[in-house]
Design a protein around this motif. Structure first.
Motif, mmCIF file in Angstrom:
data_model
loop_
_atom_site.group_PDB
_atom_site.id
_atom_site.type_symbol
_atom_site.label_atom_id
_atom_site.label_comp_id
_atom_site.label_asym_id
_atom_site.label_seq_id
_atom_site.Cartn_x
_atom_site.Cartn_y
_atom_site.Cartn_z
ATOM 1 N N ILE A 1 8.569 -6.174 0.866
ATOM 2 C CA ILE A 1 7.105 -6.105 0.897
ATOM 3 C C ILE A 1 6.628 -4.663 0.675
ATOM 4 O O ILE A 1 5.665 -4.421 -0.046
ATOM 5 C CB ILE A 1 6.575 -6.639 2.251
ATOM 6 N N PRO B 1 -5.267 -4.735 -3.272
ATOM 7 C CA PRO B 1 -5.601 -6.167 -3.228
ATOM 8 C C PRO B 1 -5.028 -6.865 -1.993
ATOM 9 O O PRO B 1 -4.143 -6.315 -1.333
ATOM 10 C CB PRO B 1 -4.958 -6.722 -4.501
ATOM 11 N N ALA C 1 -1.181 -6.816 -0.558
ATOM 12 C CA ALA C 1 -0.473 -5.687 -1.187
ATOM 13 C C ALA C 1 0.499 -4.998 -0.235
ATOM 14 O O ALA C 1 1.449 -4.349 -0.666
ATOM 15 C CB ALA C 1 -1.483 -4.664 -1.705
ATOM 16 N N GLY C 2 0.235 -5.120 1.083
ATOM 17 C CA GLY C 2 1.124 -4.482 2.048
ATOM 18 C C GLY C 2 0.444 -3.420 2.898
ATOM 19 O O GLY C 2 1.109 -2.658 3.613
ATOM 20 N N SER D 1 -1.529 -3.665 5.647
ATOM 21 C CA SER D 1 -1.334 -3.843 7.097
ATOM 22 C C SER D 1 0.116 -3.603 7.482
ATOM 23 O O SER D 1 0.398 -3.034 8.542
ATOM 24 C CB SER D 1 -1.727 -5.259 7.529
ATOM 25 N N HIS E 1 -11.406 -2.477 2.897
ATOM 26 C CA HIS E 1 -11.740 -3.260 1.708
ATOM 27 C C HIS E 1 -13.087 -2.866 1.122
ATOM 28 O O HIS E 1 -13.345 -3.074 -0.049
ATOM 29 C CB HIS E 1 -11.803 -4.758 2.057
#
Ligand SMILES: Nc1ncnc2c1ncn2[C@@H]1O[C@H](COP(=O)(O)OP(=O)(O)OP(=O)(O)O)[C@@H](O)[C@H]1O
Length: 260
Positions: free
Chosen positions: A23, A42, A45-46, A48, A208
């Motif tokens: 990931i 996006p 995407a990784g 978090s 975001h």
């Protein structure tokens, strides 16, 4: 700042797999003391996962995480916290049945090594009380000193939560979508508040909302499929063709269409 001062936060070839799926795929990032960095990308995407690796919730599959020049990968979240990194978990950091002042004092005392069970004996702890009072002013909740957290507005709870996050004196602060759920005007005020209270500290946010990103960040890290494809100033990231293609063009178009 001396040029040879260690980075506030450094990721070296960081990788994380869940099962057979990688990931986070070799992330390198060097954040200087005092920089405000927004991590964007996006869904899925990784971002978090990266935060979880930095704050110690997950251990990396390989690679290193350094806080102020010291390795922290593999350490427990509370150890990392004591070494100077504090992460907000939206409003879950606060105690709903304690007042604004008591919440802040808990945050201060945690960093001083006290346990919450000593709460009722604390009125004599002048240093902690004074620090809690200062924090209350910084987050502009001094008029709500004795209000229980549960009775604050949502935006006030988020402000309290940031107060608790910085209460321990950490110099690296991680905020997960700090303005999520706020109105436009609350968001504008909150960006200002975040800038004020994190002045002189290093800040990382996962975000975001492009308005927040461009209003808050000195630098933006763009994560796509587990890799950082750009790490630069907002203007340079905005102009980066690879970022436009992979993410930002559509994100900006979405924002202009009224989404985030
Ligand atoms: N504990 C886990 N076990 C297995 N897979 C996981 C775990 N945590 C995250 N993932 C997977 O890792 C990928 C990245 O997830 P992550 O939540 O880090 O993305 P993100 O960029 O934060 O997304 P979003 O913007 O939607 O919050 C996703 O495919 C997710 O399903």
């Amino acid at each position: 700042m001396a040029t040879n001062a260690p980075c506030a936060l450094e990721l070296r070839d960081l990788r994380k797999s869940f099962g057979k799926t990688e990931i986070i795929r070799g992330v390198n990032l060097a954040v200087k003391p005092g920089e405000r960095v927004a991590i964007i990308g996006p869904n899925g995407a990784g971002k978090s996962t990266l935060f979880n690796l930095i704050s110690g919730r997950f251990g990396p599959t390989s690679g290193e995480v350094l806080l102020n020049g010291q390795r922290i990968d593999g350490k427990a979240p509370y150890e990392i916290n004591r070494m100077g990194l504090s992460r907000s978990f939206q409003i879950t950091n606060i105690f709903p049945k304690l007042s604004v002042f008591e919440n802040l004092r808990c945050g201060v005392l945690w960093s001083m090594g006290y346990k919450y069970t000593f709460l009722r004996f604390l009125s004599k702890l002048d240093d902690a009380n004074e620090r809690a009072r200062q924090l209350m002013e910084m987050i502009k909740l001094d008029k709500k000193r004795d209000t229980l957290a549960v009775n604050l507005t949502y935006a006030e709870q988020r402000a309290l939560e940031i107060g608790v996050t910085i209460a321990g004196g950490a110099n690296v602060i991680l905020l997960d979508e700090p303005t999520a759920g706020m109105s436009r005007s609350e968001t504008t005020r909150f960006i200002h508040l975040i800038k004020e209270v994190t002045e002189g500290r290093t800040l990382l946010t996962v975000e975001h909302d492009m308005g927040v990103v461009f209003g808050l960040a000195d630098k933006i890290a763009v994560v796509v499929y587990g890799e950082v494809i750009a790490f630069d100033t907002p203007d340079k990231v905005r102009a980066n063709a690879r970022v436009q293609e992979a993410y930002l063009g559509s994100a900006v178009a979405d924002a202009q269409a009224g989404g985030h």
